[in-house]
Design an enzyme around this catalytic site. Structure first.
Site, PDB file in Angstrom:
ATOM      1  N   PHE A  89     -29.389  90.944 -44.937  1.00 23.09           N
ATOM      2  CA  PHE A  89     -28.016  90.108 -45.267  1.00 23.09           C
ATOM      3  C   PHE A  89     -26.933  90.432 -44.300  1.00 23.09           C
ATOM      4  O   PHE A  89     -26.825  91.721 -43.891  1.00 23.09           O
ATOM      5  CB  PHE A  89     -27.690  90.653 -46.784  1.00 23.09           C
ATOM      6  N   ASP A 144     -26.227  96.280 -38.269  1.00 26.72           N
ATOM      7  CA  ASP A 144     -25.191  95.880 -39.128  1.00 26.72           C
ATOM      8  C   ASP A 144     -25.014  96.956 -40.275  1.00 26.72           C
ATOM      9  O   ASP A 144     -25.897  97.418 -41.199  1.00 26.72           O
ATOM     10  CB  ASP A 144     -25.676  94.653 -39.939  1.00 26.72           C
ATOM     11  N   LYS A 161     -16.613  96.164 -45.258  1.00 25.15           N
ATOM     12  CA  LYS A 161     -16.577  96.934 -46.517  1.00 25.15           C
ATOM     13  C   LYS A 161     -15.541  98.210 -46.678  1.00 25.15           C
ATOM     14  O   LYS A 161     -14.386  98.009 -46.742  1.00 25.15           O
ATOM     15  CB  LYS A 161     -17.782  97.494 -47.075  1.00 25.15           C
TER      16      LYS A 161
END
Ligand SMILES: *Cc1c(COP(=O)(O)O)cnc(C)c1O
Length: 393
Positions: free
Chosen positions: A134, A219, A248
């Protein structure tokens, strides 16, 4: 306004692209959130991993308050000390990299994808990414996300992406050709269900990228900033990537993303090639600096590793009691509980009992508490989950 009034506002005025739980949250502190009906909820998935050091960490709050009175935003026409300082703090904790700042995980990945193409020899344009990965919802990041149900309604997607099964070295070797510009994976697939990359796989990516003049992008939007017990997920492995992407937990609740690249790779992103109006925003950078300082002052890397092991042991103990649990996996405070049946009902029952967890890929419960979570908060969360599982057959 009561809960129903707020929900009515959403029904009328907010685009309904999220499946929301029927609660209005108006306050958070540490590992707790509070809804407007007076419920106190233990949050084991704070801000989808954004509130990595808990909700409203006092140091982050103070840094934002102080900066807000001085300068809220300055565009990248000029220099600001905060952006430089945050980049230095990141660089000192990851391979001496240089940073580009943006506002989200997807944006950080877009920057990485662009940098990979501009940095590698002409004619290289392909990206290899992994099934179940993702990387975000913007067009490039969506195409990088090898989960057909996420892009099937948006064809044609950005071309150039090649998908391979995660942790499959033979498939990776087969997918490589001299048109590949980059491989991009998560060290631990988060949304994909807490799947941990094997050391051999990481090494193979590094070697194949070196051999083929491609760049290795990790990532680390979810694995970064200490969640796994080290600053960055790659530090559990004997490899150094060319680029990592962050977001995040980086801002402790403030919106910020970053792409960090080795200096020789970073040098390809010259003026005119990429930009972000909000990138390096003063409030976001002040928050990011406070997050890094708080993690070190409070020994939160050690805490994430230690409490992570404690939580994993407790969850594993649940496994021997409840046959619905298949297995528990993860690193540090990034834990997944693989179920043998759908988990949505468990998540909503936990919430009714004052515990917030998450379920991804239908059958993986995600348990990702703040790095400063206390042992007794873990105990309480596991007790609630235990009770919920007792009452579900
Ligand atoms: C959340 C996430 C993203 C997307 O971040 P946004 O801020 O929502 O754009 C990208 N990659 C990973 C690994 C993520 O967990």
């Amino acid at each position: 306004m009561n809960t129903q009034d707020v929900i009515k506002l959403f029904d009328q005025y907010v685009i309904a692209n999220y499946g929301r739980l029927p609660r209005v949250i108006d306050r958070g502190q540490g590992s707790y959130i509070y809804d407007t009906d007076g419920n106190k909820i233990l949050d084991m998935f704070p801000g989808w991993a954004v509130s990595g050091i808990g909700h409203c960490h006092p140091k982050v709050v103070k840094a934002i308050q102080t900066q807000a009175g001085k300068l809220l935003h300055m565009d990248n026409t000029f220099y600001t000390e905060l952006q430089g300082k945050l980049a230095k703090l990141l660089s000192e904790r990851a391979f001496g990299g240089k940073s580009f700042f943006c506002n989200s995980g997807a944006e950080a990945n877009e920057a990485a994808l662009k940098l990979a193409r501009i940095h590698t020899p002409k004619g290289k344009y392909k990206y290899i990414t992994t099934l179940g990965g993702f990387h975000g919802r913007t067009f490039g990041a969506m195409a990088a996300t090898a989960q057909p149900k996420k892009f099937e309604n948006f064809q044609p997607v950005v071309p150039g992406f090649v998908y391979v099964p995660f942790n499959d070295i033979a498939a990776l070797e087969k997918a490589f050709d001299d048109e590949v510009a980059a491989v991009m994976i998560e060290p631990i697939q988060g949304e994909g269900g807490i799947n941990v990359a094997s050391p051999e796989y990481m090494k193979a990516i590094r070697q194949l990228c070196d051999k083929n003049q491609a760049v290795m992008i990790l990532d680390e939007v979810q694995t970064g900033m200490g969640r796994t017990g080290k600053w960055f997920g790659y530090q559990h492995y004997d490899v150094v990537p060319d680029i990592i992407t962050l977001a995040k937990a980086l801002g402790g609740g403030a919106a910020i993303g970053a792409m960090m690249a080795k200096p020789n790779v970073a040098a390809s992103l010259v003026p005119g090639t990429h930009a972000s109006t909000f990138g390096g925003n003063c409030l976001a950078c002040a928050a990011g600096i406070a997050v890094i300082e708080a993690i070190e002052e409070e020994n939160l890397l050690e805490n994430a590793a230690k409490i992570g092991r404690y939580a994993a042991d407790k969850l594993n103990a649940l496994k021997s009691k409840h046959t619905i649990i298949d297995y528990v996996r993860g690193k540090g405070l990034m834990l997944g509980i693989q179920l043998k049946a759908a988990g949505a009902d468990i998540v909503s029952k936990c919430l009714e009992n004052g515990l917030r967890i998450n379920c991804t890929q239908d059958i993986v419960l995600r348990f990702m508490p703040a790095m400063n979570v206390a042992k007794d908060e873990i105990d309480k969360a596991v007790d609630i989950l235990d009770n919920v599982l007792n009452n579900i057959s």
